[in-house]
Design an enzyme around this catalytic site. Sequence first.
Site, PDB file in Angstrom:
ATOM      1  N   ASP A 144       0.838  -1.192   0.000  1.00  0.00           N
ATOM      2  CA  ASP A 144       0.000   0.000   0.000  1.00  0.00           C
ATOM      3  C   ASP A 144       0.884   1.256   0.000  1.00  0.00           C
ATOM      4  O   ASP A 144       1.903   1.304   0.696  1.00  0.00           O
ATOM      5  CB  ASP A 144      -0.898  -0.028   1.239  1.00  0.00           C
ATOM      6  CG  ASP A 144      -1.945   1.054   1.253  1.00  0.00           C
ATOM      7  OD1 ASP A 144      -2.783   1.080   0.337  1.00  0.00           O
ATOM      8  OD2 ASP A 144      -1.928   1.874   2.194  1.00  0.00           O
ATOM      9  N   GLU A 146       1.818   0.089  -4.792  1.00  0.00           N
ATOM     10  CA  GLU A 146       0.870   1.139  -5.178  1.00  0.00           C
ATOM     11  C   GLU A 146       1.581   2.493  -5.086  1.00  0.00           C
ATOM     12  O   GLU A 146       2.068   2.875  -4.024  1.00  0.00           O
ATOM     13  CB  GLU A 146      -0.336   1.143  -4.244  1.00  0.00           C
ATOM     14  CG  GLU A 146      -1.336   2.261  -4.576  1.00  0.00           C
ATOM     15  CD  GLU A 146      -2.304   2.550  -3.441  1.00  0.00           C
ATOM     16  OE1 GLU A 146      -3.411   3.019  -3.728  1.00  0.00           O
ATOM     17  OE2 GLU A 146      -1.947   2.318  -2.265  1.00  0.00           O
TER      18      GLU A 146
END
Length: 543
Positions: free
Chosen positions: A210, A278
């Site tokens: 993330d 990401e």
Amino acid sequence: MDAAAKPVDWADRNWWRGATIYQIYPRSFQDTNGDGVGDLRGIEQRLEHIARLGADAVWISPFFKSPMNDFGYDVADYTRVDPMFGTNEDFEAVIAKARELGLRVMVDLVFSHTSAQHDWFQESRKSRDNAKSDWYVWADPSPDGTVPNNWLSMFGGTAWHWDSRREQYYMHNFLASQPDLNLHNPEVQEALLDVLRYWLERGVSGFRFDVINFYFCDRYLRSNPPLPRELRNDSIAPSVNPYNHQLHLFDKNQPENIDFLRKLRAVMEPYAAAAVGEVGDAQRGLEIMAEYTSGNDKVHMCYPFELLQPTKLTARILEETFQRMNRAAPDAWPCWAYSNHDTVRLPTRWHACDAALKNYAVLLMCLRGSACIYQGEELGLPEANLRYEDLQDPYGKEFWPEFKGRDGARTPMAWDDGANGGFSPNDKPWLPVVPEHIERSVAAQEGVEGSMLEHYRKAIALRRAHPTLRHGAMDAMWTSGDLVQFLRLGVETVFCAFNLGAGTVQARMPEGQWHPLGAEAGSKPPAPTVTLGPWEFCLAWRD
């Protein structure tokens, strides 16, 4: 119908190149205990759907112990399954079932921050001189008692929260209950690497990291400069969020990140595991992706936002995207996605009809890079239109009604026409299942020729059958109006032409003896000049 396991070389270190990865949002996939929330046993039960789709791997959004202020992205224990989702033994059953079906499992890890309830933070906040006092980003107030600098939270307002015990502020890029870790501290880095080792030892084949570019902030806590209005982009934060008013030079994207990514890669290498990071940056996402994935010593893939934009994809946008990426680093490896748990679903975001969605599906399978499919995308599910009183997302509540948040993309999966679309026997699941989704359920589309589900199966099968589409090179794109054309180069040469519009275009094929490809997925047959009607495409191959 049971899914037959695909032959898998579990020792293949390059399995991720051109892989199709299916994202599962566990709260909304399948509820097996009747509490209205999806769970790991539900994932195990439904893995055959993903195997039949033809995916290579599943990415499971966070299922770790958490107070759920940000629905699992606020981790209180990196190695314990939250009781809401089951047990660590349930996760082991998911791994075992996935392996039977030839599916790899990727875990979603949040290393930029933890929950304020994590033991690390509870220790850190006790004093300025305890063993973990420097494990988070702490700062003294300005002389007048105000925040240390102008950094902003993605969720609105300042990125600093006052802690009366230490009489200091701590940084939070997201909710105030999500303090940012201080990765400048080598002990923090080693603790996070131990998290990787824990899951790798349990059979995990990879990770989705993330906000990978948020790991480090500037050591000197320098303020960000303003961003001119004409350069603002709401693909990362909605336009109503002042986060878009800054050029984020110092609160993320720091050079120290590179060395830590190399450490992540070194831990994964003995396990033939792969990672997708990401990249949350509206201005330099592709360039950062190129930096993080080039050289075969950092993360394997990055997840840019260019195809997650609110603006409808055009031939010109696609061409410019690949030009930017190639200028930054020719060997960069993207993991493309049209949808995820943070964006408005594709049919609604781009006002796309079914013909357009089918075109986009094949296009995704033909682009150089790997591909992510978000649960329900293969059904053509539109964004669920929810009432304010149904919202759970703190982001949506903060910016309502100008921005309705992320819940519309997170509603439960529609499996059949039963109660709650077959997701849960609970009268009131955590988010409602809307009638428009039940009409497009898996059962409603299963075996129906021309359905979105069957089309996705064909599109993914096309990619699996042609190594050139999985990991071949890409020749330069050329575009004209709504027409985009490119070549994929490998054991064969594949010609690709897509009409990304509602008009009619003429595609001219390069000279040579071309053979039909992808007719089962709707491809027009090759010819020196191919007429493509609205949302039509032509694929062909030659030696």
